[in-house]
Motif scaffolding. Structure first.
Motif, PDB file in Angstrom:
ATOM      1  N   LYS A  48     -41.921 -61.121  37.655  1.00 19.25           N
ATOM      2  CA  LYS A  48     -42.598 -62.173  38.824  1.00 19.25           C
ATOM      3  C   LYS A  48     -41.744 -63.061  39.349  1.00 19.25           C
ATOM      4  CE  LYS A  48     -47.405 -61.794  37.123  1.00 19.25           C
ATOM      5  NZ  LYS A  48     -48.374 -62.633  36.314  1.00 19.25           N
ATOM      6  N   CYS A  49     -41.059 -63.658  38.403  1.00 16.58           N
ATOM      7  CA  CYS A  49     -39.958 -64.747  38.978  1.00 16.58           C
ATOM      8  C   CYS A  49     -38.819 -64.057  40.025  1.00 16.58           C
ATOM      9  CB  CYS A  49     -39.149 -65.285  37.912  1.00 16.58           C
ATOM     10  SG  CYS A  49     -40.232 -66.166  36.785  1.00 16.58           S
ATOM     11  N   PHE A  50     -38.324 -63.057  39.406  1.00 12.54           N
ATOM     12  CA  PHE A  50     -37.293 -62.167  40.129  1.00 12.54           C
ATOM     13  C   PHE A  50     -37.883 -61.530  41.630  1.00 12.54           C
ATOM     14  CE2 PHE A  50     -35.512 -61.252  35.983  1.00 12.54           C
ATOM     15  CZ  PHE A  50     -34.457 -62.479  36.087  1.00 12.54           C
ATOM     16  N   GLU A  51     -38.958 -61.185  41.635  1.00  6.99           N
ATOM     17  CA  GLU A  51     -39.716 -60.855  42.852  1.00  6.99           C
ATOM     18  C   GLU A  51     -40.114 -62.076  43.732  1.00  6.99           C
ATOM     19  OE1 GLU A  51     -43.462 -59.139  41.082  1.00  6.99           O
ATOM     20  OE2 GLU A  51     -42.698 -57.115  41.082  1.00  6.99           O
ATOM     21  N   LYS A  52     -40.564 -63.200  43.137  1.00  6.50           N
ATOM     22  CA  LYS A  52     -40.672 -64.445  43.927  1.00  6.50           C
ATOM     23  C   LYS A  52     -39.177 -64.709  44.798  1.00  6.50           C
ATOM     24  CE  LYS A  52     -42.393 -68.257  45.070  1.00  6.50           C
ATOM     25  NZ  LYS A  52     -43.629 -68.576  46.173  1.00  6.50           N
ATOM     26  N   ALA A  53     -38.331 -64.669  43.970  1.00  9.47           N
ATOM     27  CA  ALA A  53     -36.639 -65.105  44.454  1.00  9.47           C
ATOM     28  C   ALA A  53     -36.521 -64.141  45.505  1.00  9.47           C
ATOM     29  CB  ALA A  53     -35.797 -64.990  43.565  1.00  9.47           C
ATOM     30  N   THR A  54     -36.674 -62.680  45.423  1.00 13.06           N
ATOM     31  CA  THR A  54     -36.550 -61.911  46.703  1.00 13.06           C
ATOM     32  C   THR A  54     -37.608 -61.948  47.791  1.00 13.06           C
ATOM     33  OG1 THR A  54     -37.996 -60.169  45.743  1.00 13.06           O
ATOM     34  CG2 THR A  54     -35.437 -60.011  44.952  1.00 13.06           C
ATOM     35  N   ARG A  55     -38.598 -62.412  47.545  1.00 15.66           N
ATOM     36  CA  ARG A  55     -39.328 -62.855  48.744  1.00 15.66           C
ATOM     37  C   ARG A  55     -38.747 -64.016  49.519  1.00 15.66           C
ATOM     38  NH1 ARG A  55     -43.810 -61.351  45.302  1.00 15.66           N
ATOM     39  NH2 ARG A  55     -44.095 -63.637  44.672  1.00 15.66           N
ATOM     40  N   ILE A  56     -38.517 -65.163  48.743  1.00 15.03           N
ATOM     41  CA  ILE A  56     -37.891 -66.191  49.485  1.00 15.03           C
ATOM     42  C   ILE A  56     -36.450 -65.914  50.018  1.00 15.03           C
ATOM     43  CG2 ILE A  56     -36.713 -68.262  49.026  1.00 15.03           C
ATOM     44  CD1 ILE A  56     -38.643 -68.657  46.557  1.00 15.03           C
TER      45      ILE A  56
END
Length: 385
Positions: free
Chosen positions: A101-109
């Motif tokens: 979830k953290c890495f997905e959040k980073a890629t969305r940003i």
């Protein structure tokens, strides 16, 4: 720097800079002291929280690292470096779901954050989702030391998917950056072996051995490759070198036994399998190989001891039931042999050898009518081929 800062040395940025220098030199206690001082001066010094988290991570203190990165994200929710750090800390804790979830959040940003994509790839590999991992690794990845591990991990994911040529390319890029990584040379050699490029594979294992002459994995892999090339004597020397480095490695003892069998040194092969089994008593493959070694030597009761143990673990193996049946025949126990051959036929009714041998045991039990029916069935099946 303000007037009072110059007098008392109380400057947050200076402390963070000093802390980073200590961290780069591996002086983690000093680095943490600087970051804590900076945070004491300014609890909103997000950079100090971030670098403190990095140092905590490097020291295996993942829970404390998480708290640091969370402090950064509370103050700056779009900080992708902090989301990456938090994801890595979750991964270190074994929490792959939250890490993802953290890495997905980073890629969305930031869809161009290569580190986030590749960190996501590592987690997906942890989860056994190699196809998805490779898609993450396909994102633009600069070829530099900072991203070297990503190239190696991408190679691992591609190898596990059977995409050996692509894996070879990734390992090669990594090794251009870190040519003294013996483990990576072994990985590259293994991929080359899967492509039947045996000479190149041996050269890779030699590179690993040059880095560390006591690398048991490199010697073992070189031995496996030489055996496939038909050079069993050199393979045997490699396995012996591997065992000098790692005498408690059951896999290498088993590999040594295989080449001893090729050299018709079956008594020694059986001894190696015995040693391997002592090291790994529940390994069904070793049980089977030891049974067949005694079978080859005509030591029927020894063979049966290990066929029985193997079949308790792997009752679906028809050939093991057949060889056990033959061993019971040799021991004169034809009733048990018939039960074994019936097991084979239950698994594969078209096995002509099983029908023929059952006929022999039935004949020995004076059941001529059933024996003749078995022989007839065996002849019919043989004529079909």
């Amino acid at each position: 720097m303000g007037f009072l800062d110059k007098i008392f040395g109380l400057n947050t940025d200076a402390l963070i800079g000093e802390g980073r220098r200590h961290a780069e030199q591996g002086e983690h206690d000093e680095a943490l002291r600087c970051f804590d001082e900076a945070i004491g001066l300014d609890p909103q010094a997000l950079s100090a929280w971030y670098w403190k988290g990095r140092v905590m991570q490097q020291n295996g203190r993942s829970q404390e690292a998480l708290q640091c990165f969370y402090a950064v994200i509370r103050g700056e929710s779009r900080n992708t470096a902090a989301w990456n750090g938090m994801g890595l800390a979750h991964r270190a804790e074994g929490n792959t779901r939250d890490a993802l979830k953290c890495f997905e959040k980073a890629t969305r940003i930031d869809p161009d954050d290569a580190n986030a994509w590749h960190n996501m790839g590592f987690v997906l590999m942890d989860m056994g989702k190699n196809d998805e991992a490779v898609r993450c690794f396909q994102k633009k990845l600069p070829i530099n030391p900072e991203n070297a591990e990503s190239w190696c991990q991408k190679g691992n994911a591609l190898r596990d998917l059977g995409r050996y040529e692509d894996a070879i390319a990734c390992y090669s890029i990594y090794l251009d950056l870190y040519p003294k990584d013996g483990a990576a040379w072994v990985q590259l050699g293994g991929a080359l072996r899967m492509m039947h490029r045996y000479g190149e594979a041996v050269a890779c294992f030699d590179r690993a051995i040059k880095v560390d002459r006591s690398d048991a994995g490199a010697w073992n892999n070189k031995g496996v490759t030489l055996k496939r090339m038909g050079d069993v004597r050199q393979a045997l020397r490699c396995f012996e070198r591997a065992l000098r480095a790692d005498p408690d490695n059951a896999v290498v003892w088993s590999n040594k036994a295989l080449v001893l069998h090729d050299l018709e040194r079956d008594e020694e092969a059986a001894g190696c399998y015995q040693h391997a089994l002592e090291l790994d008593p529940e390994n069904s493959d070793i049980l089977y190989r030891l049974a067949t070694a005694y079978d080859n030597l005509g030591r029927w009761s020894d063979a049966l001891r290990y066929y029985t143990r193997f079949l308790n673990a792997r009752p679906e193996n028809g050939y093991a039931w057949f060889r056990a049946g033959v061993a019971f025949q040799q021991e004169g126990d034809h009733a048990t042999a018939v039960r074994c051959f019936n097991k084979v036929i239950g698994l594969d009714g078209s096995d002509a050898d099983a029908w023929h041998h059952m006929g022999l045991s039935l004949q020995a039990l004076d059941n001529g009518k059933k024996a003749e029916a078995c022989f007839r069935k065996a002849r019919e099946l043989m004529l079909q081929y």
